[in-house]
Design a protein around this motif. Structure first.
Motif, PDB file in Angstrom:
ATOM      1  N   GLN A  63       0.843  -1.193   0.000  1.00  8.51           N
ATOM      2  CA  GLN A  63       0.000   0.000   0.000  1.00  8.51           C
ATOM      3  C   GLN A  63       0.882   1.249   0.000  1.00  8.51           C
ATOM      4  O   GLN A  63       1.762   1.405   0.849  1.00  8.51           O
ATOM      5  CB  GLN A  63      -0.890   0.017   1.240  1.00  8.51           C
ATOM      6  CG  GLN A  63      -1.795   1.244   1.332  1.00  8.51           C
ATOM      7  CD  GLN A  63      -2.518   1.313   2.666  1.00  8.51           C
ATOM      8  OE1 GLN A  63      -1.879   1.342   3.718  1.00  8.51           O
ATOM      9  NE2 GLN A  63      -3.843   1.310   2.624  1.00  8.51           N
ATOM     10  N   LEU A  64       0.650   2.131  -0.953  1.00 10.32           N
ATOM     11  CA  LEU A  64       1.349   3.413  -1.004  1.00 10.32           C
ATOM     12  C   LEU A  64       0.325   4.521  -0.780  1.00 10.32           C
ATOM     13  O   LEU A  64      -0.529   4.782  -1.632  1.00 10.32           O
ATOM     14  CB  LEU A  64       2.039   3.598  -2.363  1.00 10.32           C
ATOM     15  CG  LEU A  64       2.701   4.961  -2.589  1.00 10.32           C
ATOM     16  CD1 LEU A  64       3.795   5.231  -1.562  1.00 10.32           C
ATOM     17  CD2 LEU A  64       3.259   5.055  -4.009  1.00 10.32           C
ATOM     18  N   LEU A  65       0.390   5.149   0.383  1.00  3.89           N
ATOM     19  CA  LEU A  65      -0.444   6.309   0.677  1.00  3.89           C
ATOM     20  C   LEU A  65       0.381   7.560   0.387  1.00  3.89           C
ATOM     21  O   LEU A  65       1.553   7.637   0.788  1.00  3.89           O
ATOM     22  CB  LEU A  65      -0.879   6.297   2.149  1.00  3.89           C
ATOM     23  CG  LEU A  65      -1.655   5.063   2.612  1.00  3.89           C
ATOM     24  CD1 LEU A  65      -1.918   5.138   4.111  1.00  3.89           C
ATOM     25  CD2 LEU A  65      -2.957   4.920   1.846  1.00  3.89           C
ATOM     26  N   SER A 118       2.771  -1.138   4.228  1.00  2.00           N
ATOM     27  CA  SER A 118       2.205   0.182   3.932  1.00  2.00           C
ATOM     28  C   SER A 118       3.292   1.238   4.020  1.00  2.00           C
ATOM     29  O   SER A 118       4.074   1.275   4.978  1.00  2.00           O
ATOM     30  CB  SER A 118       1.073   0.514   4.914  1.00  2.00           C
ATOM     31  OG  SER A 118       0.492   1.766   4.604  1.00  2.00           O
ATOM     32  N   ILE A 119       3.350   2.085   3.005  1.00  2.00           N
ATOM     33  CA  ILE A 119       4.324   3.172   2.929  1.00  2.00           C
ATOM     34  C   ILE A 119       3.548   4.474   2.768  1.00  2.00           C
ATOM     35  O   ILE A 119       2.546   4.521   2.044  1.00  2.00           O
ATOM     36  CB  ILE A 119       5.268   3.007   1.723  1.00  2.00           C
ATOM     37  CG1 ILE A 119       5.806   1.579   1.629  1.00  2.00           C
ATOM     38  CG2 ILE A 119       6.412   4.021   1.781  1.00  2.00           C
ATOM     39  CD1 ILE A 119       6.497   1.278   0.307  1.00  2.00           C
ATOM     40  N   THR A 349      -3.948   9.874  -1.611  1.00  3.81           N
ATOM     41  CA  THR A 349      -4.033   8.854  -2.650  1.00  3.81           C
ATOM     42  C   THR A 349      -3.672   7.499  -2.069  1.00  3.81           C
ATOM     43  O   THR A 349      -2.707   7.380  -1.315  1.00  3.81           O
ATOM     44  CB  THR A 349      -3.079   9.175  -3.819  1.00  3.81           C
ATOM     45  OG1 THR A 349      -3.229  10.541  -4.210  1.00  3.81           O
ATOM     46  CG2 THR A 349      -3.354   8.272  -5.006  1.00  3.81           C
ATOM     47  N   ASP A 350      -4.461   6.486  -2.398  1.00  7.87           N
ATOM     48  CA  ASP A 350      -4.182   5.113  -1.981  1.00  7.87           C
ATOM     49  C   ASP A 350      -3.877   4.305  -3.245  1.00  7.87           C
ATOM     50  O   ASP A 350      -4.751   4.098  -4.086  1.00  7.87           O
ATOM     51  CB  ASP A 350      -5.385   4.525  -1.238  1.00  7.87           C
ATOM     52  CG  ASP A 350      -5.061   3.208  -0.537  1.00  7.87           C
ATOM     53  OD1 ASP A 350      -4.076   2.559  -0.924  1.00  7.87           O
ATOM     54  OD2 ASP A 350      -5.799   2.840   0.385  1.00  7.87           O
TER      55      ASP A 350
END
Length: 607
Positions: A63-65, A118-119, A349-350
């Protein structure tokens, strides 16, 4: 008074594990369709169980937030700066109140829940042009907030250089301000996350002033991040802010470090680019891949994205304050995700990056991304509320002071804006206190960061303008400069609004009362400014006469693509532009006689 600085602290070790808070939240979802992975593994197969099912399988969802252009907006931004446009199923649009780090923290923490991989990354301009709550303290409050948000990495933006490379280094590494000292009894610790500046070089050494890239690692998964700001940063930052620095081409720099990451065995790469584009719709959930990939977006990022090496798997962008989640083909013709989350913490943004453990690369066809609204109908994060309260207590004696009164919203929107007219009039009035022969004032639109709203932002009452609100409008501490120009130079400066570097994206100067002209948008280039229409107090500008012009120090240095404004003579430097605005509001308004919004009718626009 600032507290005395204690001995330099030992830098905190960077976090390797995150405590993920479980906080209820509501997500409003935009969509970007994804193709299927090879075989039975699909991009979305783990979305129902938040990434657990595929942990340690061949394909691992990461997951890139991401977000960008926060600009120190810790409190919910007001007016249009605190809303986003949402496209409805029936084709209509509505606006949604959004933003504020108390809500951003809640949304990010809820989004991370259950996602072991998650990043959180950002696309620059985290600080600079900030409201008083952060700007008054040289953006230390924002860095503290980003630490609490568990930001992992960010690129620099142009505004990170507003106070120069040394101050950016202090934000990264910590220490109290060199002239104002410490604001609390604890020394400022700096950012827990790395700022990346791959294309910003020290002129003497030729090396990046900060790290060019950073690698995130977890249980065999490696994702590299390269951070750059726009090459044109020197054109939009004061000369003092970029002194001693060189800004290199974005594409060449990213390609260079992508090769270096590949040599280090890092094949999954994300570029954090502080440059952006212009989607065809202002709605955050607009499908900019309709009818085809990248068809609905234009601007610098479109060309950049088409040329960056295919080794880079996704682009997180910013700078233009627009919202989009697009795919733009890379040089090999493969679709590649390009995102931006508007500005001021209104969106995040996800993005799902599907990592192939067998190859160490991202399965690009499985990438999916969407922007989500930071709505204000979720619980506030208590740690962010405490942070805001702490800094507000220090800022309140300065920020809550009334300095003027308005009868309605004075907005910065439009080619010529009511607030632009007001600020130009304020600078003309201030200029005449320094030199009674001052003829006119010019203000760059990018220096106006927010509107003045009639509704009370706190306990001050409707129609009251506080120092904090004025600071949010003009936070740069530019001085008001007086210079002499020939009439021919004044005409040329006006033509530079729509020619040269400003031809593709005009920068229309805000002008003081008495100066009028016609802007003919049916023409091209410099011809859009109709020379014969340029008048001062009803009389044509005389090319051979001398005119005394007030500008801010940024324009007086030729900033924003106005080289002619850097050629003035007989310089006289006054106080900062915020002081000029404060003096004007105080002198020209009372509770019973507030200032009405200017009509914004000095420029006649032909379309």
């Amino acid at each position: 008074m600032p507290a005395t600085s204690p001995a330099h602290h030992q830098r905190r070790r960077r976090r390797t594990n995150r405590l993920l808070a479980t906080v209820a939240g509501v997500l409003t979802v935009g969509a970007l369709a994804a193709a299927a992975l090879p075989g039975s593994a699909t991009a979305g197969e783990n979305h129902g169980n938040k990434g657990k099912a595929r942990d340690h399988g061949r394909y691992q969802d990461v997951q890139l937030l991401s977000f960008n252009d926060l600009h120190g907006n810790l409190e919910p931004p007001s007016g249009s700066s605190g809303r986003v446009t949402e496209l409805q199923h029936d084709g209509t649009t509505k606006t949604v109140d959004a933003g504020g780090v108390e809500y951003l923290a809640t949304h990010l923490r809820e989004a991370r829940e259950g996602n072991r991989y998650s990043i959180t990354a950002a696309g620059g301009d985290m600080v600079g042009a900030s409201p008083l709550l952060s700007g008054l303290f040289h953006d230390e409050p924002t860095i503290e907030a980003l630490n609490k948000l568990d930001l992992d990495v960010t690129s620099v933006g142009n505004h990170e250089f507003d106070e120069g490379a040394a101050e950016l280094g202090r934000l990264q590494n910590g220490g109290c301000h060199p002239t104002e000292g410490c604001y609390t009894d604890k020394e400022f610790k700096g950012a827990d996350f790395p700022y990346l500046a791959a294309n910003v070089l020290d002129e003497k050494t030729g090396k990046p002033v900060l790290k060019p890239y950073w690698v995130w690692k977890k249980q065999g998964v490696k994702v590299g991040f390269i951070g750059v700001t726009l090459e044109g940063t020197p054109d939009i930052v004061s000369a003092e802010g970029v002194k001693g620095l060189t800004f290199k081409d974005e594409v060449e720099t990213i390609d260079k470090y992508a090769k270096e990451l590949q040599r280090r065995g890092v094949k999954s790469i994300v570029a954090l680019i502080h440059e952006g584009g212009f989607p065809a719709s202002s709605a955050y959930n607009y499908d900019c891949d309709s009818p085809g990939a990248g068809d609905g977006i234009s601007g610098p990022i479109a060309d950049i994205a088409k040329n960056i090496t295919p080794q880079v798997d996704a682009l997180v962008t910013g700078h233009t304050h627009n919202a989009y989640a697009c795919t733009i083909p890379d040089p090999a013709g493969k679709p590649r995700t390009v995102t931006s989350a508007a500005s001021f913490g209104r969106l995040y943004t996800d993005t799902t990056l599907t990592y192939d453990r067998a190859t160490g690369d991202i399965a690009r066809t499985a990438v999916k991304s969407a922007n989500h609204v930071v709505t204000r109908d979720v619980p506030k994060a208590p740690d962010m509320t405490a942070l805001i309260d702490k800094w507000n207590t220090l800022a309140a004696p300065i920020g809550n002071r009334p300095i003027g009164y308005i009868s309605g919203d004075i907005v910065r929107d439009g080619t010529e804006s009511p607030l632009g007219d007001l600020i130009a009039d304020a600078q003309l009035a201030y200029g005449r206190t320094l030199d009674a022969e001052t003829d006119l004032a010019l203000m760059n639109p990018g220096g106006i960061r927010a509107s003045l709203t009639h509704a009370a932002g706190g306990a001050e009452g409707d129609g009251v303008v506080t120092f904090a609100e004025a600071f949010t409008v003009q936070p740069f501490a530019n001085t008001v400069n007086l210079q002499d120009f020939t009439g021919a130079q004044v005409i040329q400066a006006l033509k530079e609004q729509v020619s040269g570097p400003n031809e593709a994206a005009p920068k229309i100067l805000q002008i003081s009362g008495g100066l009028t002209y016609t802007l003919d948008l049916t023409k091209t280039g410099a011809d859009r400014v109709v020379t014969d229409s340029i008048k001062l107090n009803g009389s044509a500008i005389d090319p051979t006469a001398t005119y005394r012009v007030a500008t801010n120090s940024f324009l007086a240095g030729g900033g924003d693509g106005f080289p002619t404004l850097g050629q003035g003579t007989n310089d006289l430097v006054g106080e900062d532009d915020l002081a000029a605005l404060e003096q004007y509001l105080t002198a020209n308004s009372t509770p019973t006689s507030p200032i009405a919004p200017p009509k914004a009718d000095r420029i006649t626009i032909v379309r």
